[in-house]
Design an enzyme around this catalytic site. Structure first.
Site, PDB file in Angstrom:
ATOM      1  N   GLY A 120       0.817  -1.223   0.000  1.00  0.00           N
ATOM      2  CA  GLY A 120       0.000   0.000   0.000  1.00  0.00           C
ATOM      3  C   GLY A 120       0.842   1.260   0.000  1.00  0.00           C
ATOM      4  N   SER A 139       4.748   1.195  -4.201  1.00  0.00           N
ATOM      5  CA  SER A 139       6.059   0.703  -4.615  1.00  0.00           C
ATOM      6  C   SER A 139       6.240   0.733  -6.140  1.00  0.00           C
ATOM      7  CB  SER A 139       6.241  -0.720  -4.076  1.00  0.00           C
ATOM      8  OG  SER A 139       7.188  -1.409  -4.825  1.00  0.00           O
ATOM      9  N   ASP A 185      -1.376   7.470  -7.050  1.00  0.00           N
ATOM     10  CA  ASP A 185      -0.021   7.062  -6.647  1.00  0.00           C
ATOM     11  C   ASP A 185       1.036   7.814  -7.451  1.00  0.00           C
ATOM     12  OD1 ASP A 185      -1.325   5.244  -5.068  1.00  0.00           O
ATOM     13  OD2 ASP A 185      -0.124   3.517  -5.680  1.00  0.00           O
TER      14      ASP A 185
HETATM   15  O1  PMV Z   1      -2.344  -0.156  -2.876  1.00  0.00           O
HETATM   16  P1  PMV Z   1      -1.828   1.118  -3.412  1.00  0.00           P
HETATM   17  O2  PMV Z   1      -0.844   1.758  -2.553  1.00  0.00           O
HETATM   18  O3  PMV Z   1      -1.353   1.014  -4.820  1.00  0.00           O
HETATM   19  O4  PMV Z   1      -3.070   2.164  -3.422  1.00  0.00           O
HETATM   20  C1  PMV Z   1      -4.071   2.050  -4.359  1.00  0.00           C
HETATM   21  C2  PMV Z   1      -5.167   3.055  -4.124  1.00  0.00           C
HETATM   22  C3  PMV Z   1      -6.498   2.635  -4.695  1.00  0.00           C
HETATM   23  O5  PMV Z   1      -7.406   3.724  -4.475  1.00  0.00           O
HETATM   24  C4  PMV Z   1      -7.025   1.404  -3.996  1.00  0.00           C
HETATM   25  C5  PMV Z   1      -6.435   2.337  -6.184  1.00  0.00           C
HETATM   26  C6  PMV Z   1      -6.224   3.543  -7.059  1.00  0.00           C
HETATM   27  O6  PMV Z   1      -5.852   3.341  -8.212  1.00  0.00           O
HETATM   28  O7  PMV Z   1      -6.448   4.687  -6.616  1.00  0.00           O
END
Ligand code: PMV
Length: 311
Positions: free
Chosen positions: A102, A105, A149
């Site tokens: 999360g 990375s 991200d």
């Molecule tokens: O799991 P991560 O850190 O890649 O976070 C993704 C965030 C989400 O809202 C679940 C997906 C997105 O694309 O925004």
């Protein structure tokens, strides 16, 4: 020998709902970094990527148009954007960002790699160009990423993000301290995003309502963060956001337990952060409680904890 970095990121509010057009709030997390060093390579040897920890070596050519390896794809996108052939270079990759944690990375590794390659080719990419290319790689990782991200990681600033609109940054009225916790369980964001999509498709009324409730939480959180409102209120919003994510099916017994322990140990509030079902969580805390809450987290099975200050 030059080295290029990119930080991890933490989503403070609004994950998952952000995929459906609701706002989300995120910040760079520079305690964790991806790093790419540009090394010379013998004439005619072409472009390779080596992973310092994994021992992996990848050779980049422009021949394969749709590689399933995100690192090769990232390098190819840069070469194509700049109209260049692969140079004789080695890109050495290191990262201490947990994968599937999360922390963004994938986006951090792509960002560091693209920064390194474009600079080595004498044409460093602008923030906007880099952001667009990292987003393309994110699609390979996540399927339908919101773009949050890559935006936080490329611009290295806290953002209030709404899909498809230019990112806004925001003011922090009162400094905030978060304990960032790696639950120790790695999880696939592609899977959780896909599961939420299936639920939403099956019952749009129910899941659409949960998603717009998350949007309301995020909008209120932004107002509180900017005005320096009571930390108890911000913590309560984190708890509410976590409960809504659980209703979307993206929490887990382990994450619920870690959040409960954080609250019982004195945190103002706690929630999962990122894709969920594992990965990370964050707790809003008083800085002097950090050691005791961190100990409680590890005793409850967390792998690692860090502090993040938002000022
Ligand atoms: O799991 P991560 O850190 O890649 O976070 C993704 C965030 C989400 O809202 C679940 C997906 C997105 O694309 O925004």
């Amino acid at each position: 020998m030059q080295t290029y970095n990119a930080p991890a990121k933490i989503i403070l509010f609004g994950e998952h709902a952000v995929v459906y057009g609701e706002p989300a709030i995120a910040a760079p997390f520079s305690a964790l970094q991806a790093q790419v060093t540009v090394l010379p390579a013998p004439l005619g040897s072409g472009l390779s990527i080596i992973g310092a920890a994994s021992g992996l070596t990848l050779h980049v050519s422009l021949a394969n148009d749709t590689p399933d390896n995100a690192l090769i794809y990232a390098a190819q996108l840069v070469l194509k954007a700049l109209g260049k052939q692969p140079p004789d270079l080695t890109l050495a990759l290191r990262s201490n960002i947990p994968i599937g944690g999360g922390f963004g990375s994938g986006a951090a590794v792509s960002t560091a790699l693209m920064r390194a390659l474009s600079a080595a080719l004498g044409a460093p990419l602008s923030g906007e160009a880099l952001n667009a290319l990292v987003y393309e790689v994110e699609q390979l990782h996540h399927g339908t990423p919101s773009g949050i991200d890559n935006t936080v990681i490329v611009y290295e600033q806290p953002v209030y993000f709404v899909r498809g609109t230019p990112p806004e940054t925001f003011r922090v009225g009162t400094p905030l301290t978060f304990l960032v916790v790696d639950s120790g369980v790695s999880a696939s964001t592609r899977e959780t995003v896909g599961d939420v999509r299936r639920l939403y498709t099956q019952d749009q009324a129910r899941y659409g309502a949960l998603i717009s409730e998350i949007g309301d939480v995020v909008r209120t959180a932004r107002t509180l963060i900017e005005s320096g409102g009571a930390l108890e209120e911000l913590g309560a919003l984190m708890n509410a956001n976590h409960a809504l994510l659980r209703a979307l099916s993206v929490s887990s017994a382990h994450l619920d337990h870690l959040c409960a322990v954080a609250r019982e140990s004195g945190a103002y509030g706690a929630k999962l952060s990122g894709g969920g079902r594992g990965g990370s969580l964050i707790a809003l805390i008083e800085p002097d409680l950090a050691p005791s809450i961190a100990t409680a987290m590890r005793e409850a099975g967390a792998a690692q904890t860090w502090l993040m200050h938002l000022t």
